[in-house]
Motif scaffolding. Structure first.
Motif, PDB file in Angstrom:
ATOM      1  N   PRO A  71      84.454  98.160  26.601  1.00 48.99           N
ATOM      2  CA  PRO A  71      83.304  97.595  27.320  1.00 48.99           C
ATOM      3  C   PRO A  71      82.234  97.029  26.393  1.00 48.99           C
ATOM      4  O   PRO A  71      81.590  96.035  26.722  1.00 48.99           O
ATOM      5  N   ILE A  72      82.043  97.639  25.238  1.00 51.17           N
ATOM      6  CA  ILE A  72      81.055  97.113  24.289  1.00 51.17           C
ATOM      7  C   ILE A  72      81.473  95.724  23.819  1.00 51.17           C
ATOM      8  O   ILE A  72      80.659  94.800  23.750  1.00 51.17           O
ATOM      9  N   GLY A  73      82.756  95.547  23.518  1.00 51.38           N
ATOM     10  CA  GLY A  73      83.264  94.234  23.114  1.00 51.38           C
ATOM     11  C   GLY A  73      83.096  93.202  24.209  1.00 51.38           C
ATOM     12  O   GLY A  73      82.753  92.039  23.944  1.00 51.38           O
ATOM     13  N   ILE A  74      83.334  93.621  25.460  1.00 57.01           N
ATOM     14  CA  ILE A  74      83.186  92.703  26.594  1.00 57.01           C
ATOM     15  C   ILE A  74      81.727  92.278  26.742  1.00 57.01           C
ATOM     16  O   ILE A  74      81.433  91.096  26.967  1.00 57.01           O
ATOM     17  N   VAL A  75      80.799  93.215  26.617  1.00 57.36           N
ATOM     18  CA  VAL A  75      79.373  92.871  26.730  1.00 57.36           C
ATOM     19  C   VAL A  75      78.971  91.917  25.614  1.00 57.36           C
ATOM     20  O   VAL A  75      78.278  90.917  25.852  1.00 57.36           O
ATOM     21  N   ARG A  76      79.429  92.171  24.394  1.00 59.18           N
ATOM     22  CA  ARG A  76      79.103  91.275  23.270  1.00 59.18           C
ATOM     23  C   ARG A  76      79.641  89.861  23.531  1.00 59.18           C
ATOM     24  O   ARG A  76      78.949  88.873  23.298  1.00 59.18           O
ATOM     25  N   MET A  77      80.881  89.771  24.008  1.00 65.41           N
ATOM     26  CA  MET A  77      81.483  88.469  24.290  1.00 65.41           C
ATOM     27  C   MET A  77      80.707  87.755  25.411  1.00 65.41           C
ATOM     28  O   MET A  77      80.423  86.561  25.324  1.00 65.41           O
ATOM     29  N   ALA A  78      80.347  88.509  26.451  1.00 66.04           N
ATOM     30  CA  ALA A  78      79.615  87.913  27.570  1.00 66.04           C
ATOM     31  C   ALA A  78      78.265  87.373  27.112  1.00 66.04           C
ATOM     32  O   ALA A  78      77.863  86.274  27.519  1.00 66.04           O
ATOM     33  N   VAL A  79      77.563  88.114  26.269  1.00 59.60           N
ATOM     34  CA  VAL A  79      76.271  87.646  25.752  1.00 59.60           C
ATOM     35  C   VAL A  79      76.460  86.351  24.977  1.00 59.60           C
ATOM     36  O   VAL A  79      75.699  85.381  25.148  1.00 59.60           O
ATOM     37  N   TYR A  80      77.490  86.306  24.145  1.00 57.86           N
ATOM     38  CA  TYR A  80      77.767  85.092  23.371  1.00 57.86           C
ATOM     39  C   TYR A  80      77.991  83.896  24.308  1.00 57.86           C
ATOM     40  O   TYR A  80      77.415  82.825  24.121  1.00 57.86           O
ATOM     41  N   PHE A  81      78.835  84.083  25.321  1.00 58.68           N
ATOM     42  CA  PHE A  81      79.127  82.977  26.230  1.00 58.68           C
ATOM     43  C   PHE A  81      77.928  82.617  27.101  1.00 58.68           C
ATOM     44  O   PHE A  81      77.739  81.450  27.438  1.00 58.68           O
ATOM     45  N   LEU A  82      77.116  83.597  27.461  1.00 57.57           N
ATOM     46  CA  LEU A  82      75.910  83.284  28.237  1.00 57.57           C
ATOM     47  C   LEU A  82      74.960  82.419  27.415  1.00 57.57           C
ATOM     48  O   LEU A  82      74.274  81.555  27.956  1.00 57.57           O
ATOM     49  N   GLN A  83      74.920  82.658  26.129  1.00 58.17           N
ATOM     50  CA  GLN A  83      74.061  81.849  25.275  1.00 58.17           C
ATOM     51  C   GLN A  83      74.577  80.416  25.161  1.00 58.17           C
ATOM     52  O   GLN A  83      73.811  79.494  24.959  1.00 58.17           O
ATOM     53  N   ALA A 133      76.813  78.869  27.556  1.00 58.22           N
ATOM     54  CA  ALA A 133      77.199  78.268  28.840  1.00 58.22           C
ATOM     55  C   ALA A 133      75.961  77.990  29.687  1.00 58.22           C
ATOM     56  O   ALA A 133      75.867  78.386  30.825  1.00 58.22           O
ATOM     57  N   ARG A 134      75.039  77.273  29.138  1.00 55.33           N
ATOM     58  CA  ARG A 134      73.744  77.081  29.779  1.00 55.33           C
ATOM     59  C   ARG A 134      73.804  76.367  31.134  1.00 55.33           C
ATOM     60  O   ARG A 134      73.117  76.757  32.050  1.00 55.33           O
ATOM     61  N   GLY A 135      74.626  75.354  31.269  1.00 58.64           N
ATOM     62  CA  GLY A 135      74.598  74.574  32.502  1.00 58.64           C
ATOM     63  C   GLY A 135      75.549  75.026  33.590  1.00 58.64           C
ATOM     64  O   GLY A 135      75.413  74.613  34.725  1.00 58.64           O
ATOM     65  N   ASP A 136      76.497  75.885  33.281  1.00 59.92           N
ATOM     66  CA  ASP A 136      77.532  76.255  34.240  1.00 59.92           C
ATOM     67  C   ASP A 136      77.175  77.574  34.930  1.00 59.92           C
ATOM     68  O   ASP A 136      77.421  78.659  34.420  1.00 59.92           O
ATOM     69  N   GLU A 137      76.599  77.454  36.127  1.00 59.00           N
ATOM     70  CA  GLU A 137      76.136  78.643  36.856  1.00 59.00           C
ATOM     71  C   GLU A 137      77.285  79.561  37.266  1.00 59.00           C
ATOM     72  O   GLU A 137      77.128  80.781  37.287  1.00 59.00           O
ATOM     73  N   GLN A 138      78.450  79.007  37.560  1.00 54.98           N
ATOM     74  CA  GLN A 138      79.592  79.825  37.949  1.00 54.98           C
ATOM     75  C   GLN A 138      80.056  80.706  36.774  1.00 54.98           C
ATOM     76  O   GLN A 138      80.325  81.892  36.942  1.00 54.98           O
ATOM     77  N   LYS A 139      80.104  80.124  35.589  1.00 47.50           N
ATOM     78  CA  LYS A 139      80.475  80.904  34.405  1.00 47.50           C
ATOM     79  C   LYS A 139      79.429  81.972  34.109  1.00 47.50           C
ATOM     80  O   LYS A 139      79.760  83.107  33.774  1.00 47.50           O
ATOM     81  N   ARG A 140      78.177  81.590  34.240  1.00 45.02           N
ATOM     82  CA  ARG A 140      77.108  82.551  33.974  1.00 45.02           C
ATOM     83  C   ARG A 140      77.214  83.730  34.934  1.00 45.02           C
ATOM     84  O   ARG A 140      77.103  84.892  34.519  1.00 45.02           O
ATOM     85  N   TYR A 171      77.765  87.680  33.896  1.00 51.61           N
ATOM     86  CA  TYR A 171      76.861  88.743  34.329  1.00 51.61           C
ATOM     87  C   TYR A 171      77.634  89.846  35.041  1.00 51.61           C
ATOM     88  O   TYR A 171      77.357  91.031  34.859  1.00 51.61           O
ATOM     89  N   THR A 172      78.602  89.479  35.851  1.00 50.38           N
ATOM     90  CA  THR A 172      79.446  90.469  36.531  1.00 50.38           C
ATOM     91  C   THR A 172      80.233  91.291  35.514  1.00 50.38           C
ATOM     92  O   THR A 172      80.314  92.528  35.621  1.00 50.38           O
ATOM     93  N   MET A 173      80.804  90.626  34.517  1.00 52.53           N
ATOM     94  CA  MET A 173      81.548  91.335  33.470  1.00 52.53           C
ATOM     95  C   MET A 173      80.652  92.333  32.749  1.00 52.53           C
ATOM     96  O   MET A 173      81.061  93.473  32.481  1.00 52.53           O
ATOM     97  N   MET A 174      79.441  91.918  32.441  1.00 52.35           N
ATOM     98  CA  MET A 174      78.522  92.808  31.740  1.00 52.35           C
ATOM     99  C   MET A 174      78.180  94.019  32.608  1.00 52.35           C
ATOM    100  O   MET A 174      78.183  95.153  32.121  1.00 52.35           O
ATOM    101  N   ASN A 175      77.927  93.801  33.869  1.00 53.39           N
ATOM    102  CA  ASN A 175      77.567  94.888  34.771  1.00 53.39           C
ATOM    103  C   ASN A 175      78.716  95.889  34.901  1.00 53.39           C
ATOM    104  O   ASN A 175      78.505  97.103  34.831  1.00 53.39           O
ATOM    105  N   GLU A 176      79.941  95.394  35.061  1.00 53.65           N
ATOM    106  CA  GLU A 176      81.102  96.273  35.172  1.00 53.65           C
ATOM    107  C   GLU A 176      81.311  97.070  33.881  1.00 53.65           C
ATOM    108  O   GLU A 176      81.645  98.256  33.926  1.00 53.65           O
TER     109      GLU A 176
END
Length: 82
Positions: free
Chosen positions: A29-41, A43-50, A54-59
């Protein structure tokens, strides 16, 4: 110590095994959160990806919370459910 008496180190060995498993289970889960943060930084314009990240981070945070509860149970001497 014989086949029916595991000796004084058995509880410590069991606790170490549980701790190794929890550490392993927290790594994913720590690796998943790190990856999600990277992609959130990035994937600025794609709301579906964002929303997906966020769902991945929460899970992942939910999973980490479960593992931390297991650690607390071990610390106070309760046997965590498997």
């Amino acid at each position: 110590m014989n086949a029916t008496d595991p000796g004084p180190s058995a509880p410590i060995d069991a606790m170490r095994s549980d701790l190794r498993q929890i550490c392993h289970d927290l790594s994913n889960p720590i690796g998943i959160v790190r990856m999600a943060v990277y992609f959130l930084q990035s994937a600025r314009g794609d709301e579906q990806k964002r929303a997906h990240y966020y769902t991945m981070m929460n899970e992942s945070l939910d999973k980490m919370e479960v593992h931390l509860k297991r650690l607390r149970d071990i610390a106070v001497g309760e046997q965590p459910p498997r």
